[in-house]
Design a protein around this motif. Structure first.
Motif, PDB file in Angstrom:
ATOM      1  N   ILE A 210     -22.278 -23.012   7.787  1.00 18.39           N
ATOM      2  CA  ILE A 210     -22.908 -23.674   8.930  1.00 18.39           C
ATOM      3  C   ILE A 210     -22.431 -23.049  10.231  1.00 18.39           C
ATOM      4  O   ILE A 210     -23.205 -22.687  11.104  1.00 18.39           O
ATOM      5  CB  ILE A 210     -22.553 -25.183   8.944  1.00 18.39           C
ATOM      6  N   VAL A 211     -21.110 -22.902  10.316  1.00 16.03           N
ATOM      7  CA  VAL A 211     -20.524 -22.415  11.559  1.00 16.03           C
ATOM      8  C   VAL A 211     -20.867 -20.944  11.785  1.00 16.03           C
ATOM      9  O   VAL A 211     -21.147 -20.517  12.908  1.00 16.03           O
ATOM     10  CB  VAL A 211     -19.003 -22.652  11.537  1.00 16.03           C
ATOM     11  N   GLU A 212     -20.893 -20.182  10.712  1.00 16.66           N
ATOM     12  CA  GLU A 212     -21.299 -18.776  10.814  1.00 16.66           C
ATOM     13  C   GLU A 212     -22.666 -18.653  11.452  1.00 16.66           C
ATOM     14  O   GLU A 212     -22.898 -17.829  12.330  1.00 16.66           O
ATOM     15  CB  GLU A 212     -21.379 -18.155   9.412  1.00 16.66           C
ATOM     16  N   ARG A 213     -23.551 -19.492  10.983  1.00 19.16           N
ATOM     17  CA  ARG A 213     -24.923 -19.461  11.457  1.00 19.16           C
ATOM     18  C   ARG A 213     -24.985 -19.655  12.971  1.00 19.16           C
ATOM     19  O   ARG A 213     -25.704 -18.954  13.681  1.00 19.16           O
ATOM     20  CB  ARG A 213     -25.703 -20.578  10.749  1.00 19.16           C
TER      21      ARG A 213
ATOM     22  N   GLU B 209     -31.144 -26.036  11.077  1.00 22.32           N
ATOM     23  CA  GLU B 209     -30.479 -24.723  11.065  1.00 22.32           C
ATOM     24  C   GLU B 209     -29.641 -24.554   9.814  1.00 22.32           C
ATOM     25  O   GLU B 209     -29.606 -23.491   9.196  1.00 22.32           O
ATOM     26  CB  GLU B 209     -29.565 -24.584  12.291  1.00 22.32           C
ATOM     27  N   ILE B 210     -28.941 -25.612   9.453  1.00 23.38           N
ATOM     28  CA  ILE B 210     -28.082 -25.560   8.278  1.00 23.38           C
ATOM     29  C   ILE B 210     -28.921 -25.269   7.036  1.00 23.38           C
ATOM     30  O   ILE B 210     -28.609 -24.389   6.232  1.00 23.38           O
ATOM     31  CB  ILE B 210     -27.367 -26.923   8.086  1.00 23.38           C
ATOM     32  N   VAL B 211     -30.001 -26.018   6.907  1.00 21.89           N
ATOM     33  CA  VAL B 211     -30.823 -25.902   5.707  1.00 21.89           C
ATOM     34  C   VAL B 211     -31.535 -24.552   5.662  1.00 21.89           C
ATOM     35  O   VAL B 211     -31.649 -23.932   4.603  1.00 21.89           O
ATOM     36  CB  VAL B 211     -31.817 -27.081   5.659  1.00 21.89           C
ATOM     37  N   GLU B 212     -31.975 -24.083   6.827  1.00 19.20           N
ATOM     38  CA  GLU B 212     -32.595 -22.748   6.898  1.00 19.20           C
ATOM     39  C   GLU B 212     -31.667 -21.695   6.324  1.00 19.20           C
ATOM     40  O   GLU B 212     -32.059 -20.831   5.544  1.00 19.20           O
ATOM     41  CB  GLU B 212     -32.873 -22.383   8.361  1.00 19.20           C
ATOM     42  N   ARG B 213     -30.427 -21.792   6.739  1.00 17.41           N
ATOM     43  CA  ARG B 213     -29.423 -20.820   6.321  1.00 17.41           C
ATOM     44  C   ARG B 213     -29.321 -20.761   4.795  1.00 17.41           C
ATOM     45  O   ARG B 213     -29.264 -19.686   4.207  1.00 17.41           O
ATOM     46  CB  ARG B 213     -28.073 -21.229   6.916  1.00 17.41           C
ATOM     47  N   ILE B 214     -29.277 -21.919   4.178  1.00 16.23           N
ATOM     48  CA  ILE B 214     -29.102 -21.992   2.725  1.00 16.23           C
ATOM     49  C   ILE B 214     -30.380 -21.566   2.003  1.00 16.23           C
ATOM     50  O   ILE B 214     -30.337 -20.793   1.041  1.00 16.23           O
ATOM     51  CB  ILE B 214     -28.729 -23.426   2.294  1.00 16.23           C
ATOM     52  N   LEU B 215     -31.513 -22.061   2.477  1.00 13.62           N
ATOM     53  CA  LEU B 215     -32.771 -21.771   1.769  1.00 13.62           C
ATOM     54  C   LEU B 215     -33.181 -20.305   1.941  1.00 13.62           C
ATOM     55  O   LEU B 215     -33.767 -19.714   1.042  1.00 13.62           O
ATOM     56  CB  LEU B 215     -33.883 -22.712   2.235  1.00 13.62           C
TER      57      LEU B 215
END
Lengths: 221, 221
Positions: A210-213, B209-215
């Motif tokens: 999360i933080v990286e993002r 943003e968090i979910v975008e990163r993972i998906l």
């Protein structure tokens, strides 16, 4: 009179397998991201950094003008904070205590907390609980009720205190899990200051993602 | 006998300014990511989708074989679930209720919850509270105490029930903020099933943003 932050970065990173504050993200260790927010906060005069013994050399290379002291941490978080409190300069008025693994704090929130602490003696940054909270038995995991969350807040850091209050609290305490709880017990009025849901403490690989993002994009706006 | 999930996707996205379930991430709407997890879960037989009237046409184009019904949602979440319950097929044994905006659920967690619900009648997915929790006054934001969090869990979804239990709970209820709370009031034993901290409900741009990163990386491993 000075406003000082003690940044506690002595953790061993048991859940991540390595000290999370020193993991590099977007070009620098998480701890440096944290320091840089306090460095650019106008209301902070001095930074005291508490790290494990094997990180002192690395910490000495951090290039931030407000760092006045690098202190070796103890076994537990409370020992780290205690060691930081010992080196406060005599003209310290306000002490903020902050987790090294919370890089997404903002200068605005720090300043709001300092203003409140100057007024009431103690202020904690936090956010309202927004999830449904259940009370659950520890053995069977049976739900025994739904908790009224309307008055509940999740505490974050910084927690900010007048110097005399937090040093007295630590003198009286044997075991500390939460700095504010000590001060609450002394009967000092503690104010909650609105933090942000982004101000997470990095404890898991997911938190790190999360933080990286966010930091890859240049940090919190 | 069938295990059916009602995916509630009728929200207006007041906090995001648009319905968050329909925001496209990594090539498809968040709602489709959510549906796809239930589609590939072996223990789920049917999916009932509840959407706003203006999204029915879009939802009809979703190409997942387990979707048996697309229902128009009501004003509030409770109305959406109620409308979903109305169209359950007669041979339904288990009803899972899941937020359309929680795409990071996993098949393992869904299956664990179904197994528990078959046994005890009701199961809720959640995670232990890991933050320090403060009780705070609503007017002055004064901290009045630190809450013992050892028995507290954050409820997520799915919440899974035997059909007879959840339909009875909805018949008796006027206002529903939490499906499990209804069932708890009926005296039915509700089990907590360990979810994951990743299983967040997307309510803010930060969550997105968090979910975008993972998906973007292909979803949860």
């Amino acid at each position: 009179m000075k406003n000082v932050v003690i940044i506690s970065a002595g953790g061993q990173g048991k859940r991540m397998g390595r000290p999370k504050q020193f993991i590099e993200v977007a070009g620098k260790p998480i701890l440096e991201w944290t320091i840089s927010v306090f460095q650019k906060c106008d209301m902070i005069d001095e930074i005291i950094l508490v790290v494990n013994e094997d990180r002192v050399d690395q910490a000495k290379k951090f290039n931030y003008s407000k760092i006045v002291n690098i202190v070796v941490g103890g076994e537990a978080r409370q020992d780290s904070v205690r060691n930081g409190l010992k080196v406060l300069s005599a003209d310290t008025e306000i002490v903020a205590i902050h987790d090294g693994a919370r890089p997404m704090i903002t200068t605005d929130i720090i300043e709001n907390a300092i203003v409140e602490a100057k007024e009431s003696g103690a202020a904690v940054v936090g956010v309202p609980v927004c999830d449904t909270i259940k009370r659950v038995t520890s053995n069977e995991l049976r739900v025994t009720g739904t908790v009224d969350r309307s008055a509940l807040w999740r505490a974050q850091t910084p927690q900010v205190f007048r110097k005399d209050i937090i040093t007295k609290a630590y003198q009286q305490a044997e075991k500390v899990t939460d700095d504010s709880a000590l001060v609450e017990k002394m009967g000092v009025p503690v104010k909650m200051v609105i933090g942000s849901y982004q101000n997470i403490k990095i404890t898991t690989p997911f938190d790190l993602e999360i933080v990286e993002r966010i930091l890859d994009k240049g940090g919190i706006k």
